[in-house]
Design a protein around this motif. Sequence first.
Motif, short mmCIF file in Angstrom:
data_model
loop_
_atom_site.label_atom_id
_atom_site.label_comp_id
_atom_site.label_asym_id
_atom_site.label_seq_id
_atom_site.Cartn_x
_atom_site.Cartn_y
_atom_site.Cartn_z
N PHE A 51 -8.48 -7.47 67.32
CA PHE A 51 -7.50 -7.14 66.28
C PHE A 51 -8.18 -6.84 64.95
O PHE A 51 -7.75 -5.93 64.22
N ARG A 52 -9.25 -7.57 64.63
CA ARG A 52 -9.93 -7.35 63.35
C ARG A 52 -10.50 -5.93 63.26
O ARG A 52 -10.43 -5.28 62.21
N ILE A 53 -11.06 -5.46 64.36
CA ILE A 53 -11.66 -4.13 64.37
C ILE A 53 -10.64 -3.06 64.74
O ILE A 53 -10.59 -1.98 64.15
N GLY A 54 -9.78 -3.36 65.72
CA GLY A 54 -8.86 -2.35 66.23
C GLY A 54 -7.59 -2.18 65.42
O GLY A 54 -7.05 -1.07 65.35
N ALA A 55 -7.08 -3.27 64.83
CA ALA A 55 -5.80 -3.18 64.12
C ALA A 55 -5.84 -2.21 62.94
O ALA A 55 -4.90 -1.42 62.76
N PRO A 56 -6.90 -2.23 62.10
CA PRO A 56 -6.93 -1.22 61.02
C PRO A 56 -6.93 0.20 61.55
O PRO A 56 -6.26 1.08 61.00
N SER A 57 -7.69 0.43 62.64
CA SER A 57 -7.69 1.77 63.25
C SER A 57 -6.31 2.12 63.79
O SER A 57 -5.82 3.24 63.62
N GLY A 58 -5.66 1.15 64.44
CA GLY A 58 -4.32 1.38 64.96
C GLY A 58 -3.30 1.59 63.86
O GLY A 58 -2.44 2.47 63.95
#
Length: 459
Positions: free
Chosen positions: A245-252
């Motif tokens: 979530f830390r890496i993927g959530a901003p991208s999402g």
Amino acid sequence: MQPRKQPSHKIDMLNGPLLRKILLFALPLAASSILQQLFNSADVAVVGRFTGSHAMAAVGSSVPVINLLIMLFVGLSVGSNVVIAQFIGLGQKDKAQEATHTSILLALISGVLLMLVGVAIARPIMQLIDTPDEILDQAVLYLRIYFLGMPFFMLYNFGSAVLRSVGDTRRPLYCLFLSGVINVLLNLFFVIACRLGVAGVAIATSASNAVSAGFVLHFLLHEEEAIRLHPKRLRLHRRHLREIFRIGAPSGLQGVVFSLSNVCIQAGINSFGSDAIAGSTAALNFEYFSYFMVTGFVQAATTFTSQNYAAGLYDRCRKVFRLCMALGVALSLLLSVVFSVWKELFASFYTVEPAVLEYVYFRMNTILLMECMTCSYEISGAALRGMGRSLLPALITMAGTCGLRFAWVYLLFPRVGTYSFLLFVYPVTWVITGTAVLIAYFTIRRRLFSVRPDLPVEV
């Protein structure tokens, strides 16, 4: 007799020349994305030629809404890719195993959630973007059937992200090719033989998504132990889920806001009527194809940077960025030029109606030829994500691209009111956003490579 050695689908990202390996990684991935887009393109082409421009407009007007709802979870799959790739780079195969099982269970949960939400809000959201009455019911029907296949769609995307973490981009391409052929055949059967119209193409797309998901899960069930899927071990490991979530959530979140801005642009296009919607939809497919050439190198930049950064190989990280940027721009531009030069041929796959073709040709002659400019912020942002810095490029992109698009559509477009002015929001925001993310990339890279930080995956 010694047992026959099984062929390896992995790419050694930490040693040897990079050019060939990046091409071997990125080109199958670009082809996979193009094939996945062909699912939607086949839908548009079949209903456009055999049902009519209203049906084509109904399918086309649904695409920005679909992207809006799925982008957050597709971004999380990028987080899975980075986390697992960093564990592979560090040689921590047991943690890679845990992250793999967390990713697949997250895919299943998110797919079911998207299915329920998509079916429930299909009509309200299509009404919100001023979908013309003559295509509203068909657009809602297409959306609802499409979202019934979301669990398969998410399992394929997360499963492919796991395979990409070890450099395997070819087998997802193979299964997408097969499912793409199935999709086209089912489209023709349901639309021509069964006369189901937009419902038929939506059923065909969901069925083909199920096929591609089944193949990817089969690959994972028979993979090497680091990323092998053991159904009884499926669980959400909290620390890995947090990093995903830390890496993927901003991208999402970037993808969600980005898609929301495109929904607003679609609302502006809707104001010109069904011919403009159909023409823009047809031309947009060619932009997607060129953009997916970029995304192949975006994923290469993320994955190669993740492994090399984890291993402390900073010179290779720099080379990865340069190669991905150069190759992404060159090949995306080449594909755009091919589409534009032979636009009459390619446009004829979607429609033969003169009023619709006028809109198709304008968009192909202008916006399509500038699609390669997206490399400026996409590849630099991907390299930052590979180094575990995902929030800043997401914030810059949301402000530089999405914020400006909202202002353009709601403040400037009403004053001018032309189709051409509306579309030129794309290159204007690409230039501004690309400049800002490139500055951020070089600034952060200089700081990170001078003093090695603690890697989040070691926590």
